[in-house]
Write an enzyme that holds these catalytic residues in place. Structure first.
Site, mmCIF file in Angstrom:
data_model
loop_
_atom_site.group_PDB
_atom_site.id
_atom_site.type_symbol
_atom_site.label_atom_id
_atom_site.label_comp_id
_atom_site.label_asym_id
_atom_site.label_seq_id
_atom_site.Cartn_x
_atom_site.Cartn_y
_atom_site.Cartn_z
ATOM 1 N N ARG A 1 17.428 -12.545 -4.149
ATOM 2 C CA ARG A 1 16.801 -11.292 -3.711
ATOM 3 C C ARG A 1 17.561 -10.154 -4.358
ATOM 4 N NH1 ARG A 1 15.261 -9.753 2.399
ATOM 5 N NH2 ARG A 1 13.518 -11.049 1.689
ATOM 6 N N HIS B 1 7.089 -10.061 -3.832
ATOM 7 C CA HIS B 1 7.682 -10.893 -2.765
ATOM 8 C C HIS B 1 6.817 -12.162 -2.658
ATOM 9 C CE1 HIS B 1 10.010 -12.111 0.535
ATOM 10 N NE2 HIS B 1 9.617 -11.276 1.473
ATOM 11 N N GLN C 1 6.723 -14.788 0.323
ATOM 12 C CA GLN C 1 6.049 -14.317 1.531
ATOM 13 C C GLN C 1 4.536 -14.536 1.429
ATOM 14 O OE1 GLN C 1 7.452 -12.870 4.506
ATOM 15 N NE2 GLN C 1 5.370 -13.408 5.136
ATOM 16 N N ASP D 1 2.768 -3.622 6.019
ATOM 17 C CA ASP D 1 4.193 -3.780 5.742
ATOM 18 C C ASP D 1 4.849 -2.441 6.069
ATOM 19 O OD1 ASP D 1 6.679 -4.618 4.767
ATOM 20 O OD2 ASP D 1 6.138 -4.318 2.655
ATOM 21 N N CYS E 1 4.796 -9.158 7.178
ATOM 22 C CA CYS E 1 5.911 -9.960 6.663
ATOM 23 C C CYS E 1 7.167 -9.805 7.506
ATOM 24 C CB CYS E 1 6.189 -9.591 5.206
ATOM 25 S SG CYS E 1 6.682 -7.870 4.983
ATOM 26 N N ARG F 1 7.345 -19.443 6.281
ATOM 27 C CA ARG F 1 8.259 -19.226 5.141
ATOM 28 C C ARG F 1 9.035 -20.508 4.850
ATOM 29 N NH1 ARG F 1 10.192 -14.124 3.949
ATOM 30 N NH2 ARG F 1 11.230 -15.220 2.239
HETATM 31 N N1 NVA Z 1 8.385 -4.157 1.409
HETATM 32 C C1 NVA Z 1 9.475 -4.625 2.243
HETATM 33 C C2 NVA Z 1 9.348 -6.090 2.502
HETATM 34 C C3 NVA Z 1 10.381 -6.635 3.454
HETATM 35 C C4 NVA Z 1 10.311 -8.127 3.647
HETATM 36 C C5 NVA Z 1 10.785 -4.333 1.553
HETATM 37 O O1 NVA Z 1 10.898 -4.514 0.339
HETATM 38 O O2 NVA Z 1 11.723 -3.905 2.235
#
Ligand code: NVA
Length: 325
Positions: A105, A132, A135, A228, A271, A299
């Site tokens: 990440r 992502h 997810q 989100d 998510c 997940r």
């Molecule tokens: N768009 C959010 C997703 C978190 C799982 C972020 O990048 O923080």
């Protein structure tokens, strides 16, 4: 063996339609029988690296690697300082000599691409600024569980149309043959490049992609409604404008009134982490159409299936076989 023979999952369209379906089917099977796949028996190590905060991703990847018979090697990005203490490529070479896969990440998508080019083992995107994709695999499994076969289903995403989730819904949904509708305010709509890729994929698989600034149009008759956070990780400096009284996203809050415009059996997806009272009301996320806890659990299952698939592909590449891709 050249690194290019190794398959990675850097963005949603790194899996073909058939491969995505295979991964989702395997995930469903592993959900029924959690220890049936021992792809990492040894135990082989998988490096799981975080440059940004995490809960679900850390727990689901480390649990999943253990359930596959492997050893989840947590790497704290703030200690490793990848790209500062050592280049991304040198880090990739070191990790690739010792672990069977790398889960990362991080911020820029280009860092992940650089890692994949030099690692010699599968690299998995555990969230970047742009995508992502793990997810979205979980969301697709959740939609299939609650609404049936994916091709032809309609998914509406409301809110920040320029973030990683919006981009991954577009690409991953298009690969699955969904009709993906993104409703977002002007100035926060998806990247033109991602939209063009998603449009081509959707056409090839019987789906479609639509971008609108009308939340009502997006949710009308939809099988699934998703949102989100309006403040993604790395955007904290914009929190006041994104969440304040003048938030451009306010009309895109998922309310019961909007859910009432969707299909009567529509599910609600998020998510997580969720911010009740901002992108979604408590009534919706804690209500009967919400499947966010199934989605969070999924997940684990999809990531195990994905790792199993990528490790199998890597084994075939090393053996000189054709593999699936
Ligand atoms: N768009 C959010 C997703 C978190 C799982 C972020 O990048 O923080």
């Amino acid at each position: 063996m050249t690194p290019t023979q190794i398959r990675h999952f850097l963005r949603d369209d790194d899996l073909s339609h058939a491969e995505q379906r295979h991964v989702l089917d395997l995930a469903a099977a592993l959900k029924m029988d959690r220890y049936a796949d021992r792809s990492l028996a040894g135990p082989q190590a998988v490096a799981v690296i975080f440059d940004k905060p995490t809960l679900r991703t850390q727990v689901s990847f480390t649990t999943g690697v253990a359930e596959l018979g492997g050893y989840p090697l947590m790497v704290d990005g703030s200690l490793a300082q990848i790209g500062e203490r050592e280049s991304v490529a040198d880090t990739a070479r070191i990790l690739g000599r010792q672990v069977s896969a790398i889960v990362w990440r991080t911020y820029a998508q280009s860092r992940l691409t650089e890692m994949a080019e030099a690692a010699g083992v599968p690299v998995v995107n555990a969230l970047t600024d742009d995508f992502h994709p793990c997810q979205i695999l979980a969301d697709l499994l959740t939609i299939a569980e609650h609404r049936g076969d994916l091709p032809g289903r309609t998914l509406a995403y409301l809110g920040d149309g320029g973030n990683n989730m919006a981009h991954s819904y577009l690409l991953g949904g298009a690969v699955a043959g969904l009709h993906v509708r993104v409703a977002a305010p002007k100035g926060h709509q998806p990247s033109a490049a991602v939209l063009a890729d998603a449009d081509a994929l959707a056409r090839a698989h019987g789906g479609s992609v639509t971008v609108t600034d009308s939340p009502q149009d997006a949710v009308a008759g939809a099988d699934a409604v998703a949102t989100d956070t309006w403040v993604s990780m790395g955007m904290e400096a914009e929190k006041a404008t994104r969440r304040g009284d003048q938030s451009p996203f306010a009309p895109y809050q998922v309310t019961q009134a909007l859910m009432d415009l969707a299909d009567p059996e529509a599910i609600f997806l998020h998510c997580l982490p969720a911010y009740r009272g901002h992108e979604v009301t408590a009534e919706v996320i804690d209500g009967p159409r919400s499947v966010v806890w199934d989605e969070a659990e999924n997940r684990l299952h999809v990531q195990k299936a994905l790792l199993s698939f990528l490790l199998d592909q890597a084994g075939r590449a090393r053996a000189g076989g054709p593999g699936r891709g």
